[in-house]
Design an enzyme around this catalytic site. Structure first.
Site, mmCIF file in Angstrom:
data_model
loop_
_atom_site.group_PDB
_atom_site.id
_atom_site.type_symbol
_atom_site.label_atom_id
_atom_site.label_comp_id
_atom_site.label_asym_id
_atom_site.label_seq_id
_atom_site.Cartn_x
_atom_site.Cartn_y
_atom_site.Cartn_z
ATOM 1 N N HIS A 78 -6.434 1.856 10.663
ATOM 2 C CA HIS A 78 -5.222 2.525 10.184
ATOM 3 C C HIS A 78 -5.450 3.058 8.775
ATOM 4 C CE1 HIS A 78 -3.830 -0.781 7.453
ATOM 5 N NE2 HIS A 78 -4.426 -1.567 8.329
ATOM 6 N N ASP A 80 -2.773 3.946 6.630
ATOM 7 C CA ASP A 80 -1.700 3.665 5.669
ATOM 8 C C ASP A 80 -2.034 2.417 4.862
ATOM 9 O OD1 ASP A 80 -1.255 1.985 8.001
ATOM 10 O OD2 ASP A 80 0.686 1.462 7.135
ATOM 11 N N ASP A 141 -7.683 -2.272 2.883
ATOM 12 C CA ASP A 141 -6.896 -2.504 4.092
ATOM 13 C C ASP A 141 -6.072 -1.257 4.351
ATOM 14 O OD1 ASP A 141 -5.416 -3.563 6.168
ATOM 15 O OD2 ASP A 141 -4.192 -4.862 4.907
ATOM 16 N N GLU A 175 0.557 1.075 10.310
ATOM 17 C CA GLU A 175 0.210 -0.267 10.799
ATOM 18 C C GLU A 175 0.800 -1.340 9.918
ATOM 19 O OE1 GLU A 175 -2.287 -3.978 11.110
ATOM 20 O OE2 GLU A 175 -1.818 -2.713 9.375
ATOM 21 N N GLU A 176 0.868 -1.080 8.620
ATOM 22 C CA GLU A 176 1.338 -2.097 7.682
ATOM 23 C C GLU A 176 2.817 -2.426 7.839
ATOM 24 O OE1 GLU A 176 -0.442 -3.919 6.044
ATOM 25 O OE2 GLU A 176 -2.313 -2.916 5.542
ATOM 26 N N ASP A 198 -10.504 -4.108 10.961
ATOM 27 C CA ASP A 198 -9.373 -4.374 10.078
ATOM 28 C C ASP A 198 -9.354 -5.824 9.596
ATOM 29 O OD1 ASP A 198 -7.057 -3.815 8.677
ATOM 30 O OD2 ASP A 198 -5.730 -3.972 10.418
ATOM 31 N N HIS A 379 -3.135 -6.213 -0.201
ATOM 32 C CA HIS A 379 -1.729 -5.969 -0.543
ATOM 33 C C HIS A 379 -1.388 -6.289 -1.994
ATOM 34 C CE1 HIS A 379 -0.393 -6.458 3.972
ATOM 35 N NE2 HIS A 379 -1.458 -5.684 3.819
#
Length: 408
Positions: A78, A80, A141, A175-176, A198, A379
């Protein structure tokens, strides 16, 4: 050929943060910037059947270069990044030959990435780390996964002596925020199975993840002057905090690990008249997962007896444990495991304390274990990724393609 490092750095400098409050797909217009860049890049490196639909889902094909029929496999990541921390103005820095000591990310704000707190750093002593400047997340990520897949495909195109079957790749938005696979067309993708790139630490190979749900609890109150409030005021803040107090104190993310589930309140707001909290529910075991949801409903029912009809609960499942879909085709895990072992990587097979696009894709008919992309501390401002781990991930992708062709 563009280097893996240059490719990754170009991706992370594009802000692709997703937004859970948006109903559009992608959830933010800025995701289109990188999506369009990837769409053109895949064509430029020589992939075919490159498509991007109206929701930002990108697919492409590396054609087979051998005559026998072999399974079509895929790789998915992903593009995003998390809404938990800003991704505006990502300014990555490379720490060459990491010495095992503290890394000052931002001297002005005294932000330090320290092995005293993040012990995994010591695994990469002597390697080259990509870190943040302490003001944004990095975006490994899952832009590390995206960069690794594109780089592996470009390498296979440039080295036709490496025999492989048809390979499909897919990149998803959102995805997040749990929507990465919602509009993924498994039939169009056309792979027998796939791997999400991932994961985190080098060697991670995962085919179990949480069962997941989200819940919003809303409390209604009555505002009365506090001097005359006896038997009249109903404080919604008090009701919502009483709900929170009923949750088991040890079953929270910061006190659980492995296959232990949890309740996690991530948003709380309110006034006397109205208050609400938002939370997620997680458990690897499906029966315990259902019990957790019933437990929340029971608390609401009990409090509604105490404060008549003051509480509402909205709850929705997000994804389920892909183990039940992957175990029947466990050979796809064994292929990835063998690829790592052949490259001198010790496989770390463990449950994911989270979810990936692969969990939803597995239930849509595309079994999809998860492989490391190399990053750590996702994150947040302490995120980092060793360049050598990313390079190994590229090698794993290539070796999986070889092994799949050779075993057929």
């Amino acid at each position: 050929m563009k280097s893996l490092l240059d490719r990754f750095l170009s991706y992370v400098r594009v802000d692709t943060q997703s937004d859970p409050k948006s109903d559009s797909t992608p959830s933010t217009d800025k995701q289109w910037v990188l999506a369009k860049q990837l769409f053109e890049e895949l064509k430029d490196i020589g992939l075919v059947e490159v498509t991007m639909d109206e929701k930002g889902y990108i697919m492409a094909t590396l054609p087979a270069n051998l005559e026998k029929e072999v399974p079509v496999i895929g790789f998915v990541s992903h593009y995003d990044t998390s809404p938990d921390f800003t991704a505006t103005g990502v300014n990555p820095r490379i720490i060459k030959d990491y010495d095992g000591k503290d890394i000052v990310l931002n001297s002005e704000k005294n932000i330090v990435l320290s092995p005293d707190y993040f012990e995994d750093l010591l695994l990469y002593k002597g390697q080259d780390l990509i870190v943040t400047d302490g003001t944004t997340l990095l975006g490994a990520d899952d832009k590390a996964g995206v960069a690794e897949i594109v780089t592996a495909m470009e390498y296979l195109i440039a080295h036709p002596e490496i025999r492989h079957g048809k390979v499909r790749i897919g990149f998803t938005p959102d995805e997040e925020i749990g929507r990465g696979a919602h509009h993924f067309d498994v039939e169009q993708f056309g792979a027998e199975w796939a791997y999400t790139m991932d994961g985190s630490q080098i060697g991670e190979l995962e085919y179990e993840n949480f069962n997941a749900a989200r819940a919003k609890i809303t409390a209604r109150g009555k505002s009365v002057h506090p001097g005359y409030a006896k038997d009249k005021m109903v404080n919604a803040i008090g009701i919502i905090t009483e709900f929170a107090s009923r949750l088991p104190g040890e079953e929270v993310p910061e006190k659980t690990s492995g296959r232990e589930g949890f309740f996690h309140i991530h948003h709380l707001e309110g006034s006397i008249e109205s208050a609400s909290l938002e939370m997620i529910i997680r458990d690897h075991d499906r029966a315990r997962f259902e019990d957790r949801k019933r437990f929340l409903e029971l608390i609401v029912a009990e409090l509604n007896q105490k404060y008549p009809n003051a509480l509402d609960i909205e709850m929705k499942d997000q994804y389920y444990n892909m183990r039940e879909k992957v175990e029947p085709v466990y050979h796809i895990v064994e292929i990835a495991k063998e690829a790592m072992e052949q490259l001198g990587i010790a496989p770390i097979i463990k449950p994911i304390r989270g979810g990936t696009d692969g969990s939803q894709l597995s239930f849509k008919g595309l079994p999809c274990p998860n492989i490391f992309a190399g990053g750590h501390n996702f994150h947040g401002k302490y995120e980092y990724v060793p360049i050598q781990s990313m390079e190994k991930a590229v090698e794993v992708i290539i070796r999986i393609c070889e092994l799949t062709a050779g075993k057929s």
